[in-house]
Every structure is written in C-alpha cells, then in structure tokens.
Design a protein around this motif. Structure first.
Motif, mmCIF file in Angstrom:
data_model
loop_
_atom_site.group_PDB
_atom_site.id
_atom_site.type_symbol
_atom_site.label_atom_id
_atom_site.label_comp_id
_atom_site.label_asym_id
_atom_site.label_seq_id
_atom_site.Cartn_x
_atom_site.Cartn_y
_atom_site.Cartn_z
ATOM 1 N N GLY A 208 0.883 -1.187 -0.079
ATOM 2 C CA GLY A 208 -0.053 0.125 -0.192
ATOM 3 C C GLY A 208 0.932 1.329 -0.030
ATOM 4 N N ILE A 209 0.458 2.386 0.571
ATOM 5 C CA ILE A 209 1.093 3.549 0.485
ATOM 6 C C ILE A 209 1.726 3.878 2.159
ATOM 7 N N ILE A 210 2.957 4.091 2.181
ATOM 8 C CA ILE A 210 3.524 4.881 3.202
ATOM 9 C C ILE A 210 3.935 6.239 2.952
ATOM 10 N N ARG A 211 3.456 7.200 3.925
ATOM 11 C CA ARG A 211 4.036 8.744 3.854
ATOM 12 C C ARG A 211 4.877 9.015 5.056
ATOM 13 N N ILE A 212 5.782 9.770 4.430
ATOM 14 C CA ILE A 212 6.665 10.152 5.872
ATOM 15 C C ILE A 212 6.936 11.610 5.667
ATOM 16 N N ALA A 213 7.022 12.203 6.749
ATOM 17 C CA ALA A 213 7.193 13.569 7.070
ATOM 18 C C ALA A 213 7.656 13.981 8.188
ATOM 19 N N ALA A 214 8.823 14.973 8.145
ATOM 20 C CA ALA A 214 9.308 15.391 9.340
ATOM 21 C C ALA A 214 8.515 16.523 10.019
ATOM 22 N N LEU A 215 8.403 16.479 11.154
ATOM 23 C CA LEU A 215 7.498 17.632 11.845
ATOM 24 C C LEU A 215 8.314 18.875 11.806
ATOM 25 N N PRO A 216 7.824 19.945 11.196
ATOM 26 C CA PRO A 216 8.604 21.445 11.155
ATOM 27 C C PRO A 216 8.893 21.731 12.459
ATOM 28 N N ASP A 217 10.248 22.407 12.350
ATOM 29 C CA ASP A 217 10.811 23.086 13.802
ATOM 30 C C ASP A 217 10.299 24.548 13.838
ATOM 31 N N SER A 218 9.087 24.805 13.492
ATOM 32 C CA SER A 218 8.666 25.962 13.704
ATOM 33 C C SER A 218 7.764 26.217 14.892
ATOM 34 N N GLU A 219 7.475 27.445 15.232
ATOM 35 C CA GLU A 219 6.633 27.601 16.498
ATOM 36 C C GLU A 219 5.225 27.230 16.453
ATOM 37 N N ASN A 220 4.704 27.214 15.387
ATOM 38 C CA ASN A 220 3.313 26.682 15.097
ATOM 39 C C ASN A 220 2.963 25.553 15.711
ATOM 40 N N PRO A 221 2.263 25.525 16.862
ATOM 41 C CA PRO A 221 1.787 24.088 17.569
ATOM 42 C C PRO A 221 1.080 23.250 16.735
ATOM 43 N N ASN A 222 0.305 24.043 15.780
ATOM 44 C CA ASN A 222 -0.692 23.123 14.722
ATOM 45 C C ASN A 222 -0.111 22.350 13.838
#
Length: 678
Positions: A208-222
């Motif tokens: 199937g499908i795997i999606r990978i993302a780094a969580l941005p190191d910004s100050e946005n909590p959302n």
C-alpha cells in the motif's frame, strides 16, 4: 503557446545538425526505464544525480535531501552550515527506508530505476525492495508505494528515543535523539516494532502507501494537525504549463481523497495568484530551506503570474541627441576592427561572444541613427556564423548526439573539458544564446538571410528552449533543457555529478539566452517563441534578484554570509558559494562581471533595483585598484545607473576595453530619470 516551433512546423521536417557518436557521454540506460530511452532525456534536471555514475548522490526536493543507494532511500531534513564564504545544507540520513524482501528481484544489482518524470517530479523504482517512490518537488511528505507484501525497515543514524502508534496503527511517531520528530502514515494498518536502538520494522508483510514527513521545527503548534489533515491525498507527478505569456500553471496529479498539501518557496509566493489558482496559502505552516521559508499551499492547481517586461532591440527610453557623437566615434572604431580572421578561438562559448558583441554594434548604429556601419557588421556576422551552420568551421562545429539527444560540438564529442563541457550538456543556454542573439540581429538587418537560415536558427534555439509535447515539431531535443520550472531559473551543470546538485554561475548569461530567443521570435513574427522567451527571461531575472542578489537587508541568508557578500558566485540547488569556477571569492569584480555580462537592453530590467545596485558597486570598489580594465568597465556600467556623470569620467579613462561602444551606449542611455522600474 503549446510549442515554440509553430513557425517552423510548416517545414517538411525539423533541421538536424549532422549526427555523431559521442565517446564521452554517460550511458543513460543504467538508470532510465527502457521505455524512456527512445525520447530525449533531461540533462540539467533536479534529479540528475540519480542517473549519473552510481546514482547514489543526494538531490534536494524541498524540504528534504534524498539519496538512493543499495536498494534503499534515505531522507534528510537538513541543518544549515554557514560561514562568511558559503552556505549549504548538510546531508545526514535521518531516516532510511528499505524492505526485507523475498522478491525474485532481491539479488539485482540495480539500486533504482527512473520509470517516469515530469516538470516537478520523478518516480523512482527500487526493484529489489518492492518500493516505488513518488518524489515531487515541494511535498512535505515523501510518498512510497509498496508494490508487494513486504516487511518494511526504517532506520536512522541517530537514536530512536520514542516510538508510538495510533489506535488503528495507520500513524506512527518517531522521535530521534537529534530532537527531530518524524511522522509515518500508512494506507492500511501496519505494526512497527523496535528491533534496535536505531531501527524499526513491520512484523507482518505490508503493501500500500506509506507517507513520511518531518515535523517542522517552527513555533506553530498546529503543524502536526496540518500534516494529519492532509496525509491522505498524495501527489504522483506535477506538470508546469506555459500556456499564456507571463504565466506558469502548475497541475499536480494526485491520488486518494482529500486536498493536496504542497510547499511554495519565496518566489512562488510572490507570483502565486490565489484568485486564479485553486489553492489556499497556509502562512503559518513552514519548513526551513536554503531558498528561504517553504510555506504550505493547499491545492493541486497553481497559477503564477509575472509582470511583463520590455523585450526590445534598443534601450527602452532612448539616447539624447547630444550623446550620440561620442558613441558614434567609438562605433566607427569598433566596426573598423571587425574581421572574422581576428577571432582567435574555436571555443563555442568564446566565439559566440564575439558574434553577439558584433551584433550589438549594428543595433547601436540603428539607435544613434548611423546606418553607414551596418553593412560591414552584416558581412562580419555572415562570415562568422555561417561556418558553424554548414559544418565548415575549422576545428569545431555543432553536431547532434543520439543517446541523450541534443547538440554537442565536434570538440565536445570527444572531450568532457572541451568547450567548457558543452559536449556533456554544460552551459548550453550560455553558448547557444550568444549565437541566437547574433542570428536574430542578422535576420533583422538582412531578412533574406534570416529566412534562408531559419531552420538552423530554430534547431539551435530549440536545443535549450523546446517546450515538447504532442505538437512539438522537433523531437530531437528535450523539454526546456536548462530551465527548472520549480526553482524558476536555469541550471548549467549538464551531465556531471555534484555533491550539492545542479548549479549556475552566470545568471545574466541565462537571462541573455531567453532574451535572445524572444528577439528571435520577434524577428520571425513567432508569437509563441516571443512569449516563451519573454516569460523565461522575466523568471530568470526575478530568480536572480531573489537568490543571487544579496542586499544588506537580506533576511533569507545567514547574517554572517550577508555581511560579507553582495552577490552569490555560484548558486547550487543545495549551496550558495562566494567563489567562481575561475576566480576566488576575493575577486569581487569577477563576481560582478559574471553576473552582469553581456550588457544589453534587458540589463536595465535585471538591475532595476537602484539601491541594491549602488550597494553592489560600493562593495566591489575597494578591489578595483589592481583589477583588469575589462572588469572595471562592468563596475562603471552599473555605477552609471545612479551616477552617470562619474561613470562616464571613469569609462573615458579606460585604456583597454573591447567594444567601448556598447559601454558608452549603456551609460548614455542611463540619463537621470531614464531608469526602468521592475
């Protein structure tokens, strides 16, 4: 504007320079799928490293550096290294994706295969791992399709300090000891377990499908909520269309339900029309990048609108009558010195510059109303250009090679270093752009010659500005050989592997290439070529002003770099360098020269920011005392934008400057209140 070749489509067949078998060209069959090999292949692409040598050098896909090797793919959300001399993003394999496959292909020595590519994407197949990666420029996710039931492995060079999974095992969170957090989304439940301090694997087979993302190191909590929301819909490719003048339309092809989340760089944001696009900008969702903050855009259709620029033969506002006498005096001398036998080089680049310099004299003669010298310029252009068109030039000439499909030179077909690498597709827009400028001017002053040599003219220009597509009348050249439709500027590096990806040194010569193509469209009354050339000229200028021109107030680059530099020497996809290929960082006038030449009417658009231009000149001046006269002339030319009187005084003292006419024309056309604003 489906193809620039509209006017040449009426020909029985497109002109093709003589064929040759290059002895230095890399073999494209090592990495391209067999079904792609019959078509012209990209030679300056954002994924070029993937198809050269071992194919294991990383490339930058905004926001990730991506490296394929040993049937695995490694991702890096890079940190910046910076000093006063350079900036670059450091590749560290933060996450590596592979599979524990029992596939019949597992013994294959092939690490990856390019199965498809487009303006904004490449699809990479890992045959021995049952993995297919859809690598799309500007996607905050890296998307993999697992084509057979496979046990997945995700490893890191860091330590895994925390692993958690959602209730339905379709989302997994990995925290690393370098303070990064990575999110993994699956199209169906998959259980991961930690098998070591640096690896997790799926216990049962998954497809199937795997999606990978780094969580941005910004100050946005959302940020994590945003990634969760848009984790379902994924892009598989992206196209960029030039359907109208001064307009680029992006269309991302995607799968699964929901809205598509992508990332825009600063120039995208400047040009993006939310009214005409089917998209919304998420101003608070950002990833860091060497190109400036990458900002979230929701929507699969973007429209980028560019302000029109003047593509003209002469200066936009003319020259005062009392300035013409000095220009004519220099003009007569420069034209008297014209003689094809005096061109002592057989280099396609250096020879092309001689051609373009002479063509300038004809246009200046028109502008100052001194037509007496034009016949000699015309004869010079004929005698110097025609041998390159008919294969009679001693020692060199243009040829077509069949593997990647495109122009090479006779010298370049047997040597990677000849003609500055033209034979392996380096600098094509620079070299050919100078010839196109000369041919456009010659066609203007001698329409019969222009009509006779129109097939050769189109064959040359299409080598670097061909739009391709079903209506394309010249199938021998790849689509937009040098221009990157995501970065919105050109690359010059050709078929050479580089650690930091593609690069370009002289933005001004890139501008000249597309400006010259637009002039050719003008002279042949080809609205498609005119529109394409003008649009790419405008984009190249905007990119130069965004990333090469470094104002004191620049907030995009690190403070240490900005403090010491007013202009970038070589810009790489993953690096900014103060050095040049041919000069050290200390030679500031060298950097200025290579980002200014050639001086033509379009230069006033490129350097329309008068405040920045003054900063650049003042930054360069301390090094001028021992500089060559030729370099001084270019500095004085820019000074003439804001201080015409002093610039003229300095220019008149130059003892050795080729084609003084053009320098005088430029400064006299910079009269106070006579400046172009862009």
């Amino acid at each position: 504007m489906n193809s620039i070749s509209t006017s040449s489509s009426s020909m029985a067949s497109p002109f093709l320079f003589p064929l040759t078998q290059s002895t230095v060209m890399p073999d494209p069959s090592s990495f391209f799928s067999p079904n792609l090999l019959s078509s012209p292949l990209p030679t300056n692409s954002f994924f070029q490293n993937f198809v050269l040598n071992n194919g294991d050098q990383h490339e930058y896909f905004h926001p990730y550096l991506v490296k394929s090797a040993n049937s695995s793919l490694s991702l890096s959300y890079p940190l910046m290294f910076f000093s006063t001399a350079l900036l670059y993003q450091v590749f560290v394999p933060d996450l590596t994706i592979s599979s524990k496959s029992n596939s019949r292909c597992s013994s294959s020595n092939i690490s990856h295969v390019v199965s498809s590519y487009s303006d904004l994407s490449v699809t990479l197949e890992l045959p021995s791992s049952n993995l297919r990666f859809f690598l799309v420029k500007g996607s905050p996710f890296v998307t993999a399709e697992v084509t057979r039931r496979t046990s997945l492995s995700i490893s890191t060079v860091h330590g895994i300090v925390w692993l958690s999974s959602s209730d339905y095992f379709t989302k997994h969170t990995i925290r690393l000891d370098n303070n990064q957090t990575w999110l993994i989304y699956a199209s169906s439940p998959v259980r991961f377990r930690r098998t070591s301090s640096s690896e997790i694997t799926s216990g049962k087979g998954f497809y199937g499908i795997i999606r990978i993302a780094a969580l941005p190191d910004s100050e946005n909590p959302n940020s994590e909520q945003t990634l969760n929301r848009f984790s379902s819909c994924y892009p598989v490719s992206g196209d960029a269309a030039l359907k109208k003048p001064y307009r680029v339309e992006y269309k991302f092809q995607n799968r699964r339900s929901g809205d598509l989340l992508m990332l825009a760089h600063p120039l995208h944001l400047k040009l993006l029309s939310e009214k005409e696009s089917d998209c919304t900008i998420l101003h608070d969702f950002k990833y860091r990048s060497i190109d400036g903050d990458l900002v979230g855009v929701v929507g699969a259709s973007w429209v980028l609108k560019i302000n029109p620029i003047p593509v003209t033969w002469h200066s936009t506002k003319g020259i005062k009558q009392d300035s013409c006498k000095e220009i004519i005096s220099a003009l007569v001398k420069d034209v008297d010195d014209l003689n094809p036998s005096n061109i002592s080089t057989n280099s396609s680049y250096l020879y092309g510059k001689h051609v373009a310099n002479a063509a300038r004299l004809a246009l200046i003669a028109e502008e100052v109303s001194y037509p007496e010298v034009i016949p000699k310029v015309k004869n010079f252009l004929k005698q110097s250009i025609e041998p390159w068109l008919y294969g009679t030039f001693k020692g060199n000439g243009f040829l077509c090679e069949k593997e990647w499909k495109g122009l090479v030179t006779k010298q370049g077909s047997t040597s990677t270093g000849a003609d500055f690498g033209f034979g392996i597709y380096n600098d094509h827009h620079y070299h050919i752009g100078y010839f196109i400028y000369g041919m456009a001017v010659l066609a203007k002053i001698d329409p019969d010659w222009g009509e006779k040599h129109k097939p050769q003219a189109y064959s040359l220009v299409e080598d670097y500005i061909n739009l391709g597509g079903k209506s394309n009348s010249n199938p021998y050249y790849t689509r937009l050989r040098c221009f990157d439709l995501y970065s919105l500027h050109s690359w010059a590096a050709g078929l050479t592997e580089f650690e930091h990806g593609r690069n370009q040194e002289s933005t001004s010569e890139a501008v000249n290439a597309y400006y010259s193509a637009a002039l050719m469209g003008l002279v042949y009354e080809d609205s498609d070529l005119m529109a394409t050339g003008s649009t790419l000229t405008a984009l190249e200028i905007l990119a130069a002003q965004t990333w090469w021109h470094v104002e004191e107030s620049n907030k995009m680059y690190e403070e240490e770099f900005v403090k010491e530099n007013r202009i970038v020497g070589i810009l790489w996809s993953n690096k900014r360098d103060s050095t040049l290929w041919w000069a050290s960082a200390d030679c500031r006038s060298c950097r200025l020269l290579i980002q200014v030449l050639p001086i033509t009417p379009i230069t006033e658009v490129l350097f329309s920011n008068v405040g920045y231009t003054k900063e650049l000149v003042e930054w360069t001046e301390p090094e001028l005392k021992d500089a060559e006269e030729s370099r001084k002339g270019f500095v004085f030319a820019l000074e003439g934008i804001y201080d015409q009187e002093n610039a003229l005084k300095k220019i008149r003292k130059l003892k050795d400057f080729n084609f003084l006419t053009n320098l005088l024309w430029w400064v006299h056309s910079r009269a106070k209140g006579n400046l172009y604003e862009y």
